[in-house]
Design a protein around this motif. Sequence first.
Motif, PDB file in Angstrom:
ATOM      1  N   ASP A 107     -45.726 -67.677 -33.754  1.00 41.89           N
ATOM      2  CA  ASP A 107     -44.567 -66.864 -33.382  1.00 41.89           C
ATOM      3  C   ASP A 107     -43.222 -67.441 -33.829  1.00 41.89           C
ATOM      4  O   ASP A 107     -42.297 -66.694 -34.098  1.00 41.89           O
ATOM      5  N   GLN A 108     -43.115 -68.751 -33.886  1.00 39.02           N
ATOM      6  CA  GLN A 108     -41.840 -69.364 -34.231  1.00 39.02           C
ATOM      7  C   GLN A 108     -41.731 -69.732 -35.714  1.00 39.02           C
ATOM      8  O   GLN A 108     -40.739 -70.328 -36.139  1.00 39.02           O
ATOM      9  N   ALA A 109     -42.727 -69.362 -36.511  1.00 41.93           N
ATOM     10  CA  ALA A 109     -42.661 -69.616 -37.953  1.00 41.93           C
ATOM     11  C   ALA A 109     -41.477 -68.857 -38.536  1.00 41.93           C
ATOM     12  O   ALA A 109     -41.203 -67.715 -38.171  1.00 41.93           O
ATOM     13  N   THR A 110     -40.737 -69.483 -39.418  1.00 38.79           N
ATOM     14  CA  THR A 110     -39.600 -68.831 -40.054  1.00 38.79           C
ATOM     15  C   THR A 110     -40.103 -67.871 -41.123  1.00 38.79           C
ATOM     16  O   THR A 110     -40.894 -68.253 -41.995  1.00 38.79           O
ATOM     17  N   THR A 160     -32.669 -57.747 -47.152  1.00 36.45           N
ATOM     18  CA  THR A 160     -33.097 -58.625 -46.066  1.00 36.45           C
ATOM     19  C   THR A 160     -32.475 -58.174 -44.756  1.00 36.45           C
ATOM     20  O   THR A 160     -31.270 -57.970 -44.673  1.00 36.45           O
ATOM     21  N   LEU A 161     -33.317 -58.024 -43.744  1.00 34.13           N
ATOM     22  CA  LEU A 161     -32.848 -57.668 -42.409  1.00 34.13           C
ATOM     23  C   LEU A 161     -32.735 -58.894 -41.516  1.00 34.13           C
ATOM     24  O   LEU A 161     -31.917 -58.925 -40.598  1.00 34.13           O
ATOM     25  N   LEU A 171     -40.893 -65.385 -36.514  1.00 36.34           N
ATOM     26  CA  LEU A 171     -41.768 -64.224 -36.633  1.00 36.34           C
ATOM     27  C   LEU A 171     -41.631 -63.310 -35.418  1.00 36.34           C
ATOM     28  O   LEU A 171     -41.582 -62.091 -35.567  1.00 36.34           O
ATOM     29  N   SER A 172     -41.539 -63.870 -34.232  1.00 38.85           N
ATOM     30  CA  SER A 172     -41.421 -63.049 -33.024  1.00 38.85           C
ATOM     31  C   SER A 172     -40.170 -62.185 -33.058  1.00 38.85           C
ATOM     32  O   SER A 172     -40.203 -61.007 -32.682  1.00 38.85           O
ATOM     33  N   GLU A 173     -39.070 -62.726 -33.557  1.00 37.53           N
ATOM     34  CA  GLU A 173     -37.822 -61.963 -33.673  1.00 37.53           C
ATOM     35  C   GLU A 173     -37.941 -60.903 -34.764  1.00 37.53           C
ATOM     36  O   GLU A 173     -37.460 -59.780 -34.619  1.00 37.53           O
ATOM     37  N   ALA A 174     -38.591 -61.246 -35.870  1.00 32.25           N
ATOM     38  CA  ALA A 174     -38.781 -60.285 -36.964  1.00 32.25           C
ATOM     39  C   ALA A 174     -39.601 -59.093 -36.491  1.00 32.25           C
ATOM     40  O   ALA A 174     -39.290 -57.949 -36.830  1.00 32.25           O
ATOM     41  N   MET A 175     -40.627 -59.348 -35.708  1.00 28.71           N
ATOM     42  CA  MET A 175     -41.453 -58.264 -35.182  1.00 28.71           C
ATOM     43  C   MET A 175     -40.645 -57.363 -34.249  1.00 28.71           C
ATOM     44  O   MET A 175     -40.793 -56.145 -34.267  1.00 28.71           O
ATOM     45  N   ARG A 176     -39.779 -57.963 -33.442  1.00 29.93           N
ATOM     46  CA  ARG A 176     -38.939 -57.181 -32.537  1.00 29.93           C
ATOM     47  C   ARG A 176     -37.970 -56.306 -33.319  1.00 29.93           C
ATOM     48  O   ARG A 176     -37.840 -55.111 -33.059  1.00 29.93           O
ATOM     49  N   VAL A 177     -37.304 -56.886 -34.312  1.00 27.19           N
ATOM     50  CA  VAL A 177     -36.335 -56.141 -35.129  1.00 27.19           C
ATOM     51  C   VAL A 177     -37.052 -55.023 -35.890  1.00 27.19           C
ATOM     52  O   VAL A 177     -36.557 -53.894 -35.960  1.00 27.19           O
ATOM     53  N   ALA A 178     -38.210 -55.313 -36.448  1.00 26.41           N
ATOM     54  CA  ALA A 178     -38.967 -54.303 -37.195  1.00 26.41           C
ATOM     55  C   ALA A 178     -39.360 -53.132 -36.300  1.00 26.41           C
ATOM     56  O   ALA A 178     -39.263 -51.975 -36.704  1.00 26.41           O
TER      57      ALA A 178
END
Length: 67
Positions: free
Chosen positions: A6-9, A26-27, A32-39
Amino acid sequence: MRTTFDQATVRLYHLDSRPEGDGAQTLLYGPLSEAMRVAAEQPEEVQEGLFIATDNDVVAYLDLLEG
């Protein structure tokens, strides 16, 4: 996608493949956890062009959801 955590950049980006499109935008660079939330917050038509890139792999966001 290879195993990650989850914390992988990662890089979350939108790839606009239309001829008049902007290419890759790029958004987020972040966990990864933040990217999933934003997506998940993006409209469906944007989600279709979202990709998540780690240091060694790239996967379409919707493919990642399907598992």
